[in-house]
Design a protein around this motif. Structure first.
Motif, PDB file in Angstrom:
ATOM      1  N   PHE A  61      54.271 149.850  44.037  1.00  0.00           N
ATOM      2  CA  PHE A  61      53.297 150.484  43.144  1.00  0.00           C
ATOM      3  C   PHE A  61      51.913 150.419  43.814  1.00  0.00           C
ATOM      4  O   PHE A  61      51.352 149.330  43.965  1.00  0.00           O
ATOM      5  CB  PHE A  61      53.267 149.771  41.793  1.00  0.00           C
ATOM      6  N   PRO A  62      51.359 151.554  44.220  1.00  0.00           N
ATOM      7  CA  PRO A  62      50.110 151.549  45.009  1.00  0.00           C
ATOM      8  C   PRO A  62      48.891 151.043  44.254  1.00  0.00           C
ATOM      9  O   PRO A  62      47.881 150.699  44.892  1.00  0.00           O
ATOM     10  CB  PRO A  62      49.947 153.025  45.393  1.00  0.00           C
ATOM     11  N   ASP A  63      48.946 150.968  42.923  1.00  0.00           N
ATOM     12  CA  ASP A  63      47.767 150.539  42.166  1.00  0.00           C
ATOM     13  C   ASP A  63      47.818 149.069  41.789  1.00  0.00           C
ATOM     14  O   ASP A  63      47.024 148.603  40.976  1.00  0.00           O
ATOM     15  CB  ASP A  63      47.590 151.397  40.915  1.00  0.00           C
ATOM     16  N   ILE A  64      48.750 148.291  42.375  1.00  0.00           N
ATOM     17  CA  ILE A  64      48.866 146.868  42.060  1.00  0.00           C
ATOM     18  C   ILE A  64      48.581 146.026  43.303  1.00  0.00           C
ATOM     19  O   ILE A  64      49.134 146.282  44.376  1.00  0.00           O
ATOM     20  CB  ILE A  64      50.263 146.518  41.525  1.00  0.00           C
ATOM     21  N   GLU A  65      47.757 145.028  43.137  1.00  0.00           N
ATOM     22  CA  GLU A  65      47.466 144.064  44.205  1.00  0.00           C
ATOM     23  C   GLU A  65      47.911 142.681  43.736  1.00  0.00           C
ATOM     24  O   GLU A  65      47.449 142.203  42.702  1.00  0.00           O
ATOM     25  CB  GLU A  65      45.974 144.041  44.522  1.00  0.00           C
ATOM     26  N   VAL A  66      48.813 142.040  44.471  1.00  0.00           N
ATOM     27  CA  VAL A  66      49.205 140.670  44.162  1.00  0.00           C
ATOM     28  C   VAL A  66      48.137 139.749  44.737  1.00  0.00           C
ATOM     29  O   VAL A  66      48.072 139.524  45.941  1.00  0.00           O
ATOM     30  CB  VAL A  66      50.594 140.334  44.725  1.00  0.00           C
ATOM     31  N   ALA A  67      47.298 139.225  43.859  1.00  0.00           N
ATOM     32  CA  ALA A  67      46.150 138.435  44.298  1.00  0.00           C
ATOM     33  C   ALA A  67      46.506 136.979  44.554  1.00  0.00           C
ATOM     34  O   ALA A  67      45.818 136.285  45.304  1.00  0.00           O
ATOM     35  CB  ALA A  67      45.034 138.519  43.253  1.00  0.00           C
ATOM     36  N   ALA A  68      47.576 136.472  43.923  1.00  0.00           N
ATOM     37  CA  ALA A  68      47.981 135.078  44.118  1.00  0.00           C
ATOM     38  C   ALA A  68      49.403 134.909  43.610  1.00  0.00           C
ATOM     39  O   ALA A  68      49.892 135.696  42.799  1.00  0.00           O
ATOM     40  CB  ALA A  68      47.040 134.123  43.386  1.00  0.00           C
ATOM     41  N   ALA A  69      50.050 133.866  44.133  1.00  0.00           N
ATOM     42  CA  ALA A  69      51.399 133.511  43.696  1.00  0.00           C
ATOM     43  C   ALA A  69      51.424 132.013  43.434  1.00  0.00           C
ATOM     44  O   ALA A  69      50.732 131.236  44.099  1.00  0.00           O
ATOM     45  CB  ALA A  69      52.438 133.887  44.748  1.00  0.00           C
ATOM     46  N   ALA A  70      52.223 131.601  42.446  1.00  0.00           N
ATOM     47  CA  ALA A  70      52.311 130.183  42.087  1.00  0.00           C
ATOM     48  C   ALA A  70      53.766 129.828  41.827  1.00  0.00           C
ATOM     49  O   ALA A  70      54.536 130.648  41.329  1.00  0.00           O
ATOM     50  CB  ALA A  70      51.455 129.883  40.865  1.00  0.00           C
ATOM     51  N   GLU A  71      54.127 128.563  42.154  1.00  0.00           N
ATOM     52  CA  GLU A  71      55.508 128.109  42.001  1.00  0.00           C
ATOM     53  C   GLU A  71      55.680 127.064  40.905  1.00  0.00           C
ATOM     54  O   GLU A  71      56.741 126.463  40.780  1.00  0.00           O
ATOM     55  CB  GLU A  71      56.016 127.547  43.335  1.00  0.00           C
ATOM     56  N   SER A  72      54.642 126.848  40.095  1.00  0.00           N
ATOM     57  CA  SER A  72      54.746 125.914  38.970  1.00  0.00           C
ATOM     58  C   SER A  72      53.747 126.335  37.912  1.00  0.00           C
ATOM     59  O   SER A  72      52.819 127.108  38.165  1.00  0.00           O
ATOM     60  CB  SER A  72      54.458 124.470  39.408  1.00  0.00           C
ATOM     61  N   GLY A  73      53.940 125.802  36.706  1.00  0.00           N
ATOM     62  CA  GLY A  73      53.038 126.134  35.618  1.00  0.00           C
ATOM     63  C   GLY A  73      51.621 125.694  35.888  1.00  0.00           C
ATOM     64  O   GLY A  73      50.664 126.421  35.629  1.00  0.00           O
ATOM     65  N   ARG A  74      51.460 124.469  36.398  1.00  0.00           N
ATOM     66  CA  ARG A  74      50.123 123.972  36.675  1.00  0.00           C
ATOM     67  C   ARG A  74      49.443 124.795  37.757  1.00  0.00           C
ATOM     68  O   ARG A  74      48.253 125.143  37.642  1.00  0.00           O
ATOM     69  CB  ARG A  74      50.206 122.494  37.089  1.00  0.00           C
ATOM     70  N   GLU A  75      50.178 125.136  38.825  1.00  0.00           N
ATOM     71  CA  GLU A  75      49.612 126.009  39.863  1.00  0.00           C
ATOM     72  C   GLU A  75      49.226 127.359  39.277  1.00  0.00           C
ATOM     73  O   GLU A  75      48.217 127.951  39.673  1.00  0.00           O
ATOM     74  CB  GLU A  75      50.628 126.216  40.997  1.00  0.00           C
ATOM     75  N   ALA A  76      50.022 127.843  38.336  1.00  0.00           N
ATOM     76  CA  ALA A  76      49.747 129.135  37.721  1.00  0.00           C
ATOM     77  C   ALA A  76      48.422 129.109  36.977  1.00  0.00           C
ATOM     78  O   ALA A  76      47.596 130.022  37.120  1.00  0.00           O
ATOM     79  CB  ALA A  76      50.882 129.515  36.777  1.00  0.00           C
ATOM     80  N   VAL A  77      48.199 128.077  36.164  1.00  0.00           N
ATOM     81  CA  VAL A  77      46.941 127.981  35.418  1.00  0.00           C
ATOM     82  C   VAL A  77      45.758 127.957  36.373  1.00  0.00           C
ATOM     83  O   VAL A  77      44.755 128.670  36.174  1.00  0.00           O
ATOM     84  CB  VAL A  77      46.939 126.736  34.514  1.00  0.00           C
ATOM     85  N   GLU A  78      45.861 127.148  37.426  1.00  0.00           N
ATOM     86  CA  GLU A  78      44.769 127.046  38.398  1.00  0.00           C
ATOM     87  C   GLU A  78      44.509 128.384  39.083  1.00  0.00           C
ATOM     88  O   GLU A  78      43.357 128.801  39.254  1.00  0.00           O
ATOM     89  CB  GLU A  78      45.095 125.973  39.435  1.00  0.00           C
ATOM     90  N   ALA A  79      45.583 129.091  39.472  1.00  0.00           N
ATOM     91  CA  ALA A  79      45.424 130.375  40.154  1.00  0.00           C
ATOM     92  C   ALA A  79      44.826 131.425  39.224  1.00  0.00           C
ATOM     93  O   ALA A  79      43.967 132.218  39.632  1.00  0.00           O
ATOM     94  CB  ALA A  79      46.775 130.851  40.689  1.00  0.00           C
ATOM     95  N   ILE A  80      45.269 131.445  37.979  1.00  0.00           N
ATOM     96  CA  ILE A  80      44.776 132.442  37.025  1.00  0.00           C
ATOM     97  C   ILE A  80      43.301 132.211  36.715  1.00  0.00           C
ATOM     98  O   ILE A  80      42.512 133.156  36.636  1.00  0.00           O
ATOM     99  CB  ILE A  80      45.635 132.428  35.745  1.00  0.00           C
ATOM    100  N   VAL A  81      42.915 130.947  36.549  1.00  0.00           N
ATOM    101  CA  VAL A  81      41.508 130.632  36.298  1.00  0.00           C
ATOM    102  C   VAL A  81      40.660 131.023  37.503  1.00  0.00           C
ATOM    103  O   VAL A  81      39.542 131.548  37.365  1.00  0.00           O
ATOM    104  CB  VAL A  81      41.345 129.135  35.974  1.00  0.00           C
ATOM    105  N   ARG A  82      41.191 130.795  38.701  1.00  0.00           N
ATOM    106  CA  ARG A  82      40.443 131.101  39.928  1.00  0.00           C
ATOM    107  C   ARG A  82      40.346 132.595  40.204  1.00  0.00           C
ATOM    108  O   ARG A  82      39.273 133.124  40.505  1.00  0.00           O
ATOM    109  CB  ARG A  82      41.113 130.399  41.114  1.00  0.00           C
ATOM    110  N   VAL A  83      41.458 133.293  40.070  1.00  0.00           N
ATOM    111  CA  VAL A  83      41.530 134.706  40.463  1.00  0.00           C
ATOM    112  C   VAL A  83      41.050 135.641  39.358  1.00  0.00           C
ATOM    113  O   VAL A  83      40.539 136.714  39.622  1.00  0.00           O
ATOM    114  CB  VAL A  83      42.986 135.060  40.870  1.00  0.00           C
ATOM    115  N   ARG A  84      41.230 135.228  38.094  1.00  0.00           N
ATOM    116  CA  ARG A  84      40.897 136.059  36.932  1.00  0.00           C
ATOM    117  C   ARG A  84      41.573 137.440  37.032  1.00  0.00           C
ATOM    118  O   ARG A  84      40.912 138.479  37.073  1.00  0.00           O
ATOM    119  CB  ARG A  84      39.377 136.225  36.801  1.00  0.00           C
ATOM    120  N   PRO A  85      42.897 137.457  37.057  1.00  0.00           N
ATOM    121  CA  PRO A  85      43.625 138.707  37.237  1.00  0.00           C
ATOM    122  C   PRO A  85      43.651 139.553  35.965  1.00  0.00           C
ATOM    123  O   PRO A  85      43.322 139.083  34.866  1.00  0.00           O
ATOM    124  CB  PRO A  85      45.035 138.232  37.590  1.00  0.00           C
TER     125      PRO A  85
END
Length: 260
Positions: free
Chosen positions: A24-48
């Motif tokens: 999908f050309p209009d989607i950019e994967v800005a970060a990936a996480a392998e756990s819930g805690r990593e996910a929260v940190e990445a989402i707060v940082r990246v603000r996707p």
């Protein structure tokens, strides 16, 4: 561009989702996480704009990640990736959150992205989305607008287990002990648990006291019909279509609870 964070505790699943999203050309994967805690940190940082969130993860599962994000403020759009069957995913169907069944198919992902684009194109998304709170309430989070977790303690072959309200078809009181009936089995609840206490604790969920001995989950009612002496018989889904008697004095309230 739609900035996305993808979350899954299995690296191959992360790689597969990243590959599918690259179509999908209009989607950019800005970060990936392998756990819930990593996910929260990445989402707060990246603000996707968007998060693809696995549900079953060790430690902090997908629902708990969403809970954490809502406590922190307005969360991004969330798409749950789940291997749950139709019975389990009914909780999603009345909410703005979308879901994708694993293994993920490109065609289904395309439909999800159409929905995401539509939601993101809205001039303003509502703060404190009530439908998200409804979803979390159905899996035991945000009960009655609070921030605690609702679990029912039960026993299974000597082990202590914790059931979510959404798992229980009905509770039945037998010989001074309450049994929690799920689609798989009946589990004795912990000592000191009564139907009265459960009825009060689950007041914000779809439970209804049909007689002195049974507290049922209205979501699992298949049918009901007149019986005798003004009583009705309710047929439940699963567990061999269990039949439960509805007291005459509760018929009107039962109909009202079902909205009929």
């Amino acid at each position: 561009m739609i900035r996305a964070v993808i979350v899954d505790d299995e690296p191959p699943a992360l790689d597969e989702l990243a590959y599918l999203l690259s179509r999908f050309p209009d989607i950019e994967v800005a970060a990936a996480a392998e756990s819930g805690r990593e996910a929260v940190e990445a989402i707060v940082r990246v603000r996707p704009d968007l998060v693809f969130l696995d549900i079953e993860m060790p430690g902090m599962n997908g629902f708990q990640v969403l809970h954490e994000l809502m406590v922190r403020g307005r969360p991004p759009l969330v798409v749950f990736a789940t291997a749950f069957d139709e019975h389990a995913i009914r909780a999603f169907e009345e909410n703005t959150v979308d879901y994708i069944l694993k293994p993920i198919a490109l065609e289904r992902l395309g439909k999800t992205m159409e929905r995401v684009r539509m939601l993101l194109d809205r001039p303003q998304r509502c703060e404190g989305d009530g439908s998200l709170e409804s979803l979390l309430a159905r899996v035991g989070l945000f009960p009655c607008g609070g921030t605690g977790i609702v679990r029912i303690a039960a026993e299974d072959e000597g082990r202590n287990i914790l059931l979510t309200p959404d798992e229980v078809l009905y509770f039945n009181s037998q010989d001074r002990r309450v049994l929690a009936h799920t689609a798989e089995a009946a589990y004795p609840c912990g000592p000191g648990i009564s139907l009265e206490k459960l009825e009060e604790r689950l007041s914000c969920f779809d439970f209804f006291r049909v007689n002195r001995s049974d507290l049922i989950n209205l979501s699992f009612v298949r049918s009901f019909a007149p019986w005798h002496s003004g009583k009705y018989v309710i047929t439940m889904r699963y567990r061999d279509a269990t039949e439960i008697v509805l007291s005459k004095s509760r018929v009107r309230q039962f109909r009202a609870a079902l909205g009929i």
